[in-house]
Design an enzyme around this catalytic site. Sequence first.
Site, mmCIF file in Angstrom:
data_model
loop_
_atom_site.group_PDB
_atom_site.id
_atom_site.type_symbol
_atom_site.label_atom_id
_atom_site.label_comp_id
_atom_site.label_asym_id
_atom_site.label_seq_id
_atom_site.Cartn_x
_atom_site.Cartn_y
_atom_site.Cartn_z
ATOM 1 N N SER A 117 0.837 -1.198 0.000
ATOM 2 C CA SER A 117 0.000 0.000 0.000
ATOM 3 C C SER A 117 0.872 1.248 0.000
ATOM 4 O O SER A 117 0.372 2.339 -0.187
ATOM 5 C CB SER A 117 -0.934 0.002 1.208
ATOM 6 O OG SER A 117 -0.238 -0.315 2.371
ATOM 7 N N HIS A 138 -2.184 -3.027 -6.429
ATOM 8 C CA HIS A 138 -2.722 -2.672 -5.117
ATOM 9 C C HIS A 138 -4.236 -2.882 -5.117
ATOM 10 O O HIS A 138 -4.984 -2.082 -5.690
ATOM 11 C CB HIS A 138 -2.352 -1.210 -4.794
ATOM 12 C CG HIS A 138 -2.783 -0.758 -3.436
ATOM 13 N ND1 HIS A 138 -3.136 0.533 -3.147
ATOM 14 C CD2 HIS A 138 -2.930 -1.443 -2.280
ATOM 15 C CE1 HIS A 138 -3.469 0.628 -1.889
ATOM 16 N NE2 HIS A 138 -3.354 -0.557 -1.330
ATOM 17 N N GLU A 150 -5.106 -0.559 -8.183
ATOM 18 C CA GLU A 150 -4.116 0.454 -8.583
ATOM 19 C C GLU A 150 -2.942 -0.306 -9.182
ATOM 20 O O GLU A 150 -2.325 -1.134 -8.487
ATOM 21 C CB GLU A 150 -3.618 1.198 -7.330
ATOM 22 C CG GLU A 150 -4.227 2.547 -7.119
ATOM 23 C CD GLU A 150 -3.539 3.291 -5.970
ATOM 24 O OE1 GLU A 150 -3.213 4.464 -6.147
ATOM 25 O OE2 GLU A 150 -3.346 2.708 -4.887
ATOM 26 N N ASN A 188 -4.003 5.888 -1.296
ATOM 27 C CA ASN A 188 -3.674 6.245 0.083
ATOM 28 C C ASN A 188 -3.202 7.683 0.241
ATOM 29 O O ASN A 188 -3.290 8.252 1.332
ATOM 30 C CB ASN A 188 -2.653 5.260 0.648
ATOM 31 C CG ASN A 188 -3.331 3.952 1.016
ATOM 32 O OD1 ASN A 188 -4.467 3.961 1.478
ATOM 33 N ND2 ASN A 188 -2.666 2.840 0.798
HETATM 34 N N1 CAA Z 1 -15.831 -11.090 0.747
HETATM 35 C C1 CAA Z 1 -16.823 -11.232 -0.144
HETATM 36 N N2 CAA Z 1 -17.944 -10.480 -0.129
HETATM 37 C C2 CAA Z 1 -18.063 -9.572 0.852
HETATM 38 C C3 CAA Z 1 -17.082 -9.384 1.844
HETATM 39 C C4 CAA Z 1 -15.912 -10.186 1.752
HETATM 40 N N3 CAA Z 1 -14.909 -10.078 2.630
HETATM 41 N N4 CAA Z 1 -17.488 -8.388 2.678
HETATM 42 C C5 CAA Z 1 -18.682 -7.979 2.229
HETATM 43 N N5 CAA Z 1 -19.027 -8.691 1.122
HETATM 44 C C6 CAA Z 1 -20.206 -8.490 0.270
HETATM 45 C C7 CAA Z 1 -21.487 -8.892 0.931
HETATM 46 O O1 CAA Z 1 -21.790 -10.245 0.670
HETATM 47 C C8 CAA Z 1 -22.484 -7.973 0.264
HETATM 48 O O2 CAA Z 1 -22.852 -8.486 -1.011
HETATM 49 P P1 CAA Z 1 -24.244 -8.046 -1.726
HETATM 50 O O3 CAA Z 1 -24.110 -6.611 -2.122
HETATM 51 O O4 CAA Z 1 -24.298 -8.959 -2.881
HETATM 52 O O5 CAA Z 1 -25.310 -8.263 -0.717
HETATM 53 C C9 CAA Z 1 -21.707 -6.696 0.026
HETATM 54 O O6 CAA Z 1 -20.325 -7.081 0.055
HETATM 55 C C10 CAA Z 1 -21.973 -5.686 1.092
HETATM 56 O O7 CAA Z 1 -21.673 -6.291 2.345
HETATM 57 P P2 CAA Z 1 -22.555 -6.157 3.658
HETATM 58 O O8 CAA Z 1 -24.017 -6.049 3.303
HETATM 59 O O9 CAA Z 1 -22.151 -7.210 4.607
HETATM 60 O O10 CAA Z 1 -22.056 -4.819 4.327
HETATM 61 P P3 CAA Z 1 -22.020 -3.361 3.771
HETATM 62 O O11 CAA Z 1 -23.160 -3.051 2.868
HETATM 63 O O12 CAA Z 1 -21.840 -2.559 4.996
HETATM 64 O O13 CAA Z 1 -20.698 -3.303 2.887
HETATM 65 C C11 CAA Z 1 -18.389 -2.965 2.595
HETATM 66 C C12 CAA Z 1 -19.462 -3.670 3.404
HETATM 67 C C13 CAA Z 1 -18.348 -3.546 1.181
HETATM 68 C C14 CAA Z 1 -17.072 -3.261 3.302
HETATM 69 C C15 CAA Z 1 -18.718 -1.428 2.509
HETATM 70 O O14 CAA Z 1 -18.933 -0.929 3.794
HETATM 71 C C16 CAA Z 1 -17.627 -0.632 1.863
HETATM 72 O O15 CAA Z 1 -17.533 -0.534 0.647
HETATM 73 N N6 CAA Z 1 -16.784 -0.005 2.704
HETATM 74 C C17 CAA Z 1 -15.634 0.787 2.228
HETATM 75 C C18 CAA Z 1 -14.520 -0.174 1.886
HETATM 76 C C19 CAA Z 1 -13.298 0.570 1.440
HETATM 77 O O16 CAA Z 1 -13.219 1.793 1.392
HETATM 78 N N7 CAA Z 1 -12.260 -0.216 1.119
HETATM 79 C C20 CAA Z 1 -10.969 0.352 0.761
HETATM 80 C C21 CAA Z 1 -10.113 0.373 1.985
HETATM 81 S S1 CAA Z 1 -8.549 1.079 1.645
HETATM 82 C C22 CAA Z 1 -7.636 -0.204 1.094
HETATM 83 O O17 CAA Z 1 -8.022 -1.342 1.050
HETATM 84 C C23 CAA Z 1 -6.255 0.158 0.601
HETATM 85 C C24 CAA Z 1 -5.214 0.301 1.617
HETATM 86 O O18 CAA Z 1 -4.040 0.200 1.201
HETATM 87 C C25 CAA Z 1 -5.433 0.629 2.998
#
Ligand code: CAA
Length: 295
Positions: A117, A138, A150, A188
Amino acid sequence: MKKIAVIGSGTMGNGIAHVFAQTNYEVRLIDISQDQLDKALSTIARNLDRMVAKDKISETDRDATLNNITTHTELSAGAESDLVVEAATENEDIKLGIFKELDDICGEDTILASNTSSIPISKIAAVTNRPGKVIGMHFMNPVPVMRLVEVINGRETSAGTTKLVMELSRDLGKFPVEVNDFPGFVANRILMPMINEAIISLDEGVAGVAEIDDVMKIGMAHPMGPLHLADFIGLDVCLSIMEVLHEGLSNDKYAPSPLLLELVNAGNLGVKSGQGFYTYERGSKEIVVAARFQS
Ligand code: CAA
């Protein structure tokens, strides 16, 4: 490309293995700990079961995906791969050691990608004899859900390597975006200062945890507020990325919030430790119990 090795079976590694296997690549998932590999396989199976329950994939697809993954505890298991995606712990010495060894054992055509990252791709490439075949891939967490990859070009990454990795990412159903090798890349560089600013706002008493998150969720249509997202990413990861930005861009506007530092020092790392800006109860899904800091 057919044979993929994924190094590291933590949150990112198991998600990366999942998406490759689901797209019918042969995946060798490699970690020093068999226990961690077993946990990764059950996480992948659980996520696939959830997709079956929602009729997104069939039971046959789930079984085929799991059959496409084998687990290994030696790096040499990845030697014959077309592409290696390294998703080991975000520690520079560990990553450089892995790339040095991969360069020695892999065929000369193997592309070596890092899911780092924040560690410069050119620095990773420099420990190999194939800098043209070293690139950043990424992925975002949760990998099976988030479409962005990315794709980071190091100083010497060849145009052919970038093209292959862009095509491969599209084949996975992802949306690859090509970026250059600057501290924090794009994701990031923009996300972490926002999270850091949310923590500074909390520390200054501008508002409480729930209120700050609500402003960003309701006002900006973010799926999670910045403090909840910080817990989800891991406060230690957020801190280390802020440190990379601060040092790499030599600008105090990237100085990590003292509250972030304090929480990490106290072992409050977010969802993974059960305690961050919120308290979490462990179960099949992490449940938010309460926001910790009220306005
Ligand atoms: N694996 C597979 N599917 C998953 C999952 C996982 N680990 N987690 C959630 N899902 C799926 C669920 O099954 C659900 O599917 P449907 O739409 O088909 O129903 C969908 O994702 C949404 O999940 P939930 O209903 O359980 O929960 P939610 O609506 O609150 O969504 C979330 C969860 C997808 C995490 C959402 O909150 C989200 O998009 N959050 C932001 C995530 C984000 O910003 N990620 C980037 C982080 S930064 C990074 O990764 C880079 C770094 O270097 C730090």
